[in-house]
Scaffold this motif. Structure first.
Motif, PDB file in Angstrom:
ATOM      1  N   UNK A 149     -42.796 -40.225  29.966  1.00 20.42           N
ATOM      2  CA  UNK A 149     -42.290 -38.958  29.436  1.00 20.42           C
ATOM      3  C   UNK A 149     -40.939 -39.206  28.773  1.00 20.42           C
ATOM      4  N   UNK A 150     -40.979 -39.628  27.526  1.00 16.13           N
ATOM      5  CA  UNK A 150     -39.756 -40.017  26.831  1.00 16.13           C
ATOM      6  C   UNK A 150     -38.828 -38.836  26.603  1.00 16.13           C
ATOM      7  N   UNK A 151     -39.377 -37.650  26.330  1.00 16.20           N
ATOM      8  CA  UNK A 151     -38.528 -36.482  26.097  1.00 16.20           C
ATOM      9  C   UNK A 151     -37.762 -36.109  27.364  1.00 16.20           C
ATOM     10  N   UNK A 152     -38.447 -36.139  28.498  1.00 17.84           N
ATOM     11  CA  UNK A 152     -37.787 -35.867  29.768  1.00 17.84           C
ATOM     12  C   UNK A 152     -36.716 -36.917  30.041  1.00 17.84           C
ATOM     13  N   UNK A 153     -37.046 -38.175  29.761  1.00 15.42           N
ATOM     14  CA  UNK A 153     -36.084 -39.256  29.975  1.00 15.42           C
ATOM     15  C   UNK A 153     -34.830 -39.043  29.140  1.00 15.42           C
ATOM     16  N   UNK A 154     -35.009 -38.700  27.876  1.00 18.64           N
ATOM     17  CA  UNK A 154     -33.851 -38.444  27.005  1.00 18.64           C
ATOM     18  C   UNK A 154     -32.970 -37.346  27.578  1.00 18.64           C
ATOM     19  N   UNK A 155     -33.577 -36.253  28.018  1.00 18.30           N
ATOM     20  CA  UNK A 155     -32.801 -35.142  28.559  1.00 18.30           C
ATOM     21  C   UNK A 155     -32.035 -35.563  29.811  1.00 18.30           C
ATOM     22  N   UNK A 156     -32.684 -36.358  30.673  1.00 20.49           N
ATOM     23  CA  UNK A 156     -32.016 -36.795  31.896  1.00 20.49           C
ATOM     24  C   UNK A 156     -30.888 -37.774  31.593  1.00 20.49           C
ATOM     25  N   UNK A 157     -31.090 -38.657  30.634  1.00 19.40           N
ATOM     26  CA  UNK A 157     -30.019 -39.579  30.263  1.00 19.40           C
ATOM     27  C   UNK A 157     -28.846 -38.813  29.640  1.00 19.40           C
ATOM     28  N   UNK A 158     -29.149 -37.786  28.852  1.00 24.77           N
ATOM     29  CA  UNK A 158     -28.077 -36.955  28.293  1.00 24.77           C
ATOM     30  C   UNK A 158     -27.300 -36.274  29.420  1.00 24.77           C
ATOM     31  N   UNK A 159     -28.022 -35.800  30.431  1.00 20.16           N
ATOM     32  CA  UNK A 159     -27.360 -35.167  31.572  1.00 20.16           C
ATOM     33  C   UNK A 159     -26.484 -36.168  32.306  1.00 20.16           C
ATOM     34  N   UNK A 160     -26.958 -37.397  32.444  1.00 15.36           N
ATOM     35  CA  UNK A 160     -26.161 -38.435  33.115  1.00 15.36           C
ATOM     36  C   UNK A 160     -24.865 -38.683  32.364  1.00 15.36           C
ATOM     37  N   UNK A 161     -24.952 -38.825  31.058  1.00 16.23           N
ATOM     38  CA  UNK A 161     -23.763 -39.114  30.258  1.00 16.23           C
ATOM     39  C   UNK A 161     -22.795 -37.934  30.250  1.00 16.23           C
ATOM     40  N   UNK A 162     -23.323 -36.721  30.349  1.00 15.28           N
ATOM     41  CA  UNK A 162     -22.465 -35.532  30.358  1.00 15.28           C
ATOM     42  C   UNK A 162     -21.648 -35.418  31.635  1.00 15.28           C
ATOM     43  N   UNK A 163     -22.048 -36.137  32.685  1.00 17.13           N
ATOM     44  CA  UNK A 163     -21.337 -36.070  33.968  1.00 17.13           C
ATOM     45  C   UNK A 163     -20.181 -37.055  34.043  1.00 17.13           C
ATOM     46  N   UNK A 164     -19.935 -37.807  32.996  1.00 22.13           N
ATOM     47  CA  UNK A 164     -18.738 -38.634  32.962  1.00 22.13           C
ATOM     48  C   UNK A 164     -18.870 -39.982  33.640  1.00 22.13           C
ATOM     49  N   UNK A 165     -19.969 -40.681  33.385  1.00 25.87           N
ATOM     50  CA  UNK A 165     -20.090 -42.035  33.917  1.00 25.87           C
ATOM     51  C   UNK A 165     -18.951 -42.902  33.392  1.00 25.87           C
ATOM     52  N   UNK A 166     -18.426 -43.800  34.210  1.00 23.18           N
ATOM     53  CA  UNK A 166     -17.305 -44.631  33.764  1.00 23.18           C
ATOM     54  C   UNK A 166     -17.722 -45.608  32.677  1.00 23.18           C
ATOM     55  N   UNK A 167     -16.755 -45.970  31.849  1.00 28.09           N
ATOM     56  CA  UNK A 167     -17.017 -46.976  30.834  1.00 28.09           C
ATOM     57  C   UNK A 167     -17.414 -48.290  31.490  1.00 28.09           C
ATOM     58  N   UNK A 168     -18.192 -49.068  30.766  1.00 24.32           N
ATOM     59  CA  UNK A 168     -18.615 -50.361  31.288  1.00 24.32           C
ATOM     60  C   UNK A 168     -20.118 -50.417  31.484  1.00 24.32           C
ATOM     61  N   UNK A 169     -20.525 -51.178  32.480  1.00 24.68           N
ATOM     62  CA  UNK A 169     -21.947 -51.469  32.663  1.00 24.68           C
ATOM     63  C   UNK A 169     -22.769 -50.205  32.863  1.00 24.68           C
ATOM     64  N   UNK A 170     -22.315 -49.302  33.713  1.00 23.74           N
ATOM     65  CA  UNK A 170     -23.127 -48.115  34.005  1.00 23.74           C
ATOM     66  C   UNK A 170     -23.394 -47.286  32.756  1.00 23.74           C
TER      67      UNK A 170
END
Length: 285
Positions: free
Chosen positions: A141-162
Motif C-alpha cells: 500500500x504505497x499511498x498509505x506508506x507515503x502518508x505515514x512517512x509524511x506523518x513521521x517527518x512532521x513529528x520532527x525526527x532528528x537529522x541524520x540516519x533516522x
C-alpha cells in the motif's frame, strides 16, 4: 544497442535492484534484532529507544515475537493492559510484521504513534509512524506508506540516519506511485542525511536512469560502487546504466561481477539474463 532497451525495460518491471538491496538490509536487521540483547536501538528492526522502566519487558516481548509471532502478539496485548504504553504497541506491530500480517501491524504502529504523541513524545511518535510506513510499504500500500512517512517527518525526527532512512523509504513509496519529482526531492534529502549509505546512491542512480538523467545516474552509481563494491544489486545497476550509456564493455564487466558476487540472488539472475543478450565478445587479437 537498441536491441538491449526492451530487455532493460522489461527487466525493470520484473526485478528492481533497489528492492533486492532493501530486502537484504531488512533481513539483516531482523537477524540483528533477534540476536541483540539490548532493546535501546532505533531503526528498521522494528524497535525504538526504550527507557529503563520498560526495557526488560520490551526485550522479553521482542524475544517472544522472534520465537513465534503469535506469542509476541499475546505478550504485547497483555503488557498493554498492564501499562506497557506505546512500547507494548510497538512490540505488537513488530510481532505482526514478523508474521507478515501487515494490516494489523500498521494499526499497532499507528496507535502507538498516537499514544506517544498524547504523552508528549513527539520523536518517538515519528519513529512509530515510520514503522507504520514500512509495514504499509511491505504490504503493497504505497499511498498509505507515503502518508505515514509524511506523518513521521512532521513529528520532527532528528537529522541524520533516522530522517535519512525515512526519506529513502518515502522515495520508494513515491516511485511506486509514479511520483518521480517527489521521489527525487526525498532522495536528495536522504543523500545529505545518510551520505555514507550505498542504498541511497543506488536508489538515486536507479531513479535517474529511469528518468533519462544518465550523467546523474553514472555519478551516483559510481558512488554506490565505491561504498559497496561487493553488492550484487549495485553491480547489476552499474551494468544497466553502462549499457544505456553505450559502454557495453563496462556493462559486461559489471553484470559478470554481479553474477560472481551472489550467484543465487535475483540480482545475479537478472545480470545473467542481460549477459545472455549481449553479443559475443570479439576474439582477442
Amino acid at each position: 544497442m537498441p536491441f538491449l532497451l526492451p530487455l532493460l525495460l522489461l527487466g525493470s518491471q520484473a526485478y528492481d535492484p533497489e528492492i533486492e538491496a532493501v530486502m537484504n538490509r531488512k533481513r539483516k536487521e531482523a537477524a540483528a534484532a533477534a540476536a541483540s540483547s539490548t532493546p535501546a536501538t532505533a531503526g528498521g528492526d522494528g524497535r525504538i529507544p526504550v527507557p529503563d522502566k520498560y526495557a526488560a519487558k520490551f526485550q522479553a516481548c521482542l524475544d517472544q515475537a522472534v520465537e513465534a509471532p503469535d506469542k509476541g502478539i499475546a505478550f504485547a496485548q497483555q503488557w498493554r493492559i498492564d501499562g506497557g504504553s506505546f512500547y507494548a504497541r510497538n512490540c505488537m506491530g513488530f510481532a505482526y510484521a514478523r508474521a507478515e500480517r501487515w494490516a494489523p501491524a500498521i494499526i499497532a504502529f499507528e496507535q502507538g504513534a498516537d499514544e506517544a504523541e498524547r504523552n508528549g513524545e513527539m520523536v518517538q511518535s515519528g519513529r512509530l509512524w515510520a514503522q507504520a510506513g514500512n509495514a504499509a510499504l511491505a504490504g503493497g500500500d504505497a499511498a498509505k506508506a507515503r502518508d505515514d512517512f509524511d506523518a513521521a517527518l512532521a513529528r520532527g525526527l532528528p537529522d541524520g540516519v533516522e530522517k535519512g532512512e525515512v526519506h529513502l523509504d518515502r522515495a520508494r513509496a513515491l516511485v511506486a506511485l509514479n511520483d518521480g519529482k517527489g521521489a527525487r526531492e526525498s532522495l536528495d534529502i536522504a543523500l545529505e542525511q545518510v551520505a555514507q549509505d550505498p542504498l541511497a546512491w543506488l536508489l538515486s542512480a536507479t531513479l535517474a536512469r529511469r528518468s533519462g538523467e544518465m550523467k546523474l545516474a553514472q555519478a551516483h552509481i559510481a558512488r554506490a560502487v565505491q561504498l559497496s563494491p561487493d553488492d550484487a544489486s549495485v553491480a547489476l545497476e552499474e551494468g544497466n546504466i553502462a549499457v544505456l550509456s553505450n559502454h557495453e564493455d563496462m556493462a559486461r564487466s559489471a553484470w559478470q561481477r554481479a553474477v560472481e558476487l551472489a550467484p543465487d540472488s535475483p540480482a545475479a539472475k537478472a545480470a545473467g539474463d542481460n549477459l545472455s543478450r549481449l553479443p559475443a565478445s570479439p576474439p582477442a587479437e
